[in-house]
Design a protein around this motif. Sequence first.
Motif, short mmCIF file in Angstrom:
data_model
loop_
_atom_site.label_atom_id
_atom_site.label_comp_id
_atom_site.label_asym_id
_atom_site.label_seq_id
_atom_site.Cartn_x
_atom_site.Cartn_y
_atom_site.Cartn_z
N GLU A 1 0.71 -1.35 0.04
CA GLU A 1 -0.29 0.19 -0.06
C GLU A 1 0.60 1.61 0.08
N ILE A 2 1.57 1.05 0.43
CA ILE A 2 2.68 2.27 -0.14
C ILE A 2 2.89 2.85 -0.75
N LYS A 3 2.93 4.56 -1.18
CA LYS A 3 3.20 4.92 -2.64
C LYS A 3 3.82 6.18 -2.38
N PHE A 4 4.46 6.25 -3.24
CA PHE A 4 6.08 7.04 -3.74
C PHE A 4 5.24 9.07 -4.20
N CYS A 5 5.69 10.16 -3.69
CA CYS A 5 4.93 10.89 -4.09
C CYS A 5 4.93 11.72 -5.24
N ARG A 6 3.87 12.00 -5.81
CA ARG A 6 3.58 12.07 -6.91
C ARG A 6 4.06 13.41 -7.49
N VAL A 7 4.40 14.66 -6.41
CA VAL A 7 5.78 15.69 -6.60
C VAL A 7 6.62 15.61 -6.46
N HIS B 1 8.01 12.28 -4.66
CA HIS B 1 8.82 10.84 -4.92
C HIS B 1 9.26 10.57 -3.06
N ASN B 2 8.80 11.06 -2.59
CA ASN B 2 8.97 10.80 -0.70
C ASN B 2 8.07 9.62 -0.45
N ILE B 3 7.72 8.86 0.11
CA ILE B 3 6.85 7.85 0.31
C ILE B 3 6.23 8.85 1.17
N SER B 4 4.87 7.83 1.41
CA SER B 4 3.27 8.79 1.67
C SER B 4 2.51 7.03 1.60
N ASP B 5 1.69 7.84 2.09
CA ASP B 5 0.54 6.71 2.51
C ASP B 5 -0.84 7.09 1.72
N GLU B 6 -0.80 8.31 1.22
CA GLU B 6 -1.35 8.73 -0.54
C GLU B 6 -0.34 9.57 -1.52
N GLU B 7 -1.50 9.97 -2.65
CA GLU B 7 -0.79 10.05 -3.50
C GLU B 7 0.00 12.05 -3.82
N VAL B 8 -0.35 12.63 -2.80
CA VAL B 8 1.05 13.26 -1.84
C VAL B 8 1.94 13.65 -1.14
N CYS B 9 2.31 13.97 -0.51
CA CYS B 9 2.91 13.60 1.26
C CYS B 9 2.93 13.99 1.89
N PRO B 10 2.64 14.71 2.81
CA PRO B 10 2.48 15.23 3.55
C PRO B 10 3.40 16.65 3.96
N ILE B 11 4.37 16.42 3.27
CA ILE B 11 5.61 17.77 3.36
C ILE B 11 4.98 18.69 1.73
N CYS B 12 4.50 18.07 0.83
CA CYS B 12 4.27 18.60 -0.12
C CYS B 12 2.64 19.59 0.02
N ARG B 13 2.11 18.97 0.84
CA ARG B 13 0.67 19.30 1.45
C ARG B 13 0.83 20.49 2.70
N ASP B 14 1.54 20.40 3.10
CA ASP B 14 2.19 21.51 4.45
C ASP B 14 1.84 23.07 3.68
N LYS B 15 0.74 23.34 3.77
CA LYS B 15 0.45 24.74 3.05
C LYS B 15 1.81 26.13 4.15
N HIS B 16 2.11 25.61 5.05
CA HIS B 16 3.03 26.45 6.06
C HIS B 16 4.84 26.27 5.71
#
Length: 205
Positions: free
Chosen positions: A56-62, A64-79
């Motif tokens: 189930e583990i994914k690689f961030c489509r932005v 390429h870090n490992i992630s549980d979702e299509e985009v990793c938490p770091i890339c999603r972090d607006k801060h």
Amino acid sequence: MVQQYPSRLLERSVQEFAKLPGIGRKTALRLVLHLLRQSQNDVEQFVTALSTMKREIKFCRVCHNISDEEVCPICRDKHRDASVVCVVENIQDVMAIENTQQFSGLYHVLGGVISPMDGIGPSDLEISSLVERVGQGDIKEVILALSPTMEGDTTNFFIFRKLANFDVRISVIARGVSVGNELEYTDEVTLGRSILNRTPFEGGK
């Protein structure tokens, strides 16, 4: 002397554990015997965790870090500062830099470095996707944070040439990291300072 095992099942398990990096047969045997002493439920949880991770583990489509979702938490972090991208060799390097708490930008994981001796060329790495990200125009600085080895320097120069026509600042981490050292094994203070004290990349000089 060849190790004799009282069970073929035990020997097979030891062989599998010994395939892991840094694990010799003696250590593999200790790990297997430890699991053998655990309850059936504990062992099943262990196996299930590994199987689920692999499946189930994914690689961030932005980045390429490992992630549980299509985009990793770091890339999603607006801060975080999306105008600064730190280029690293692998996922361990992301974790090492994050542990310094000195960097608030985004990352780009190459998945390795250029190494002709190992048959790894630019097309085997996530360099084209980095060029695409920079080409979108939102990135103002690219930090080259690869290990200061010959392969890392070669990859730095290749990326520098690829990004030369873009209006983007290209910097490299300060050489507080000893030449030849792997980034993930550098202490957090030294690594943090090398990020903060980064310098412009002087390609070919």
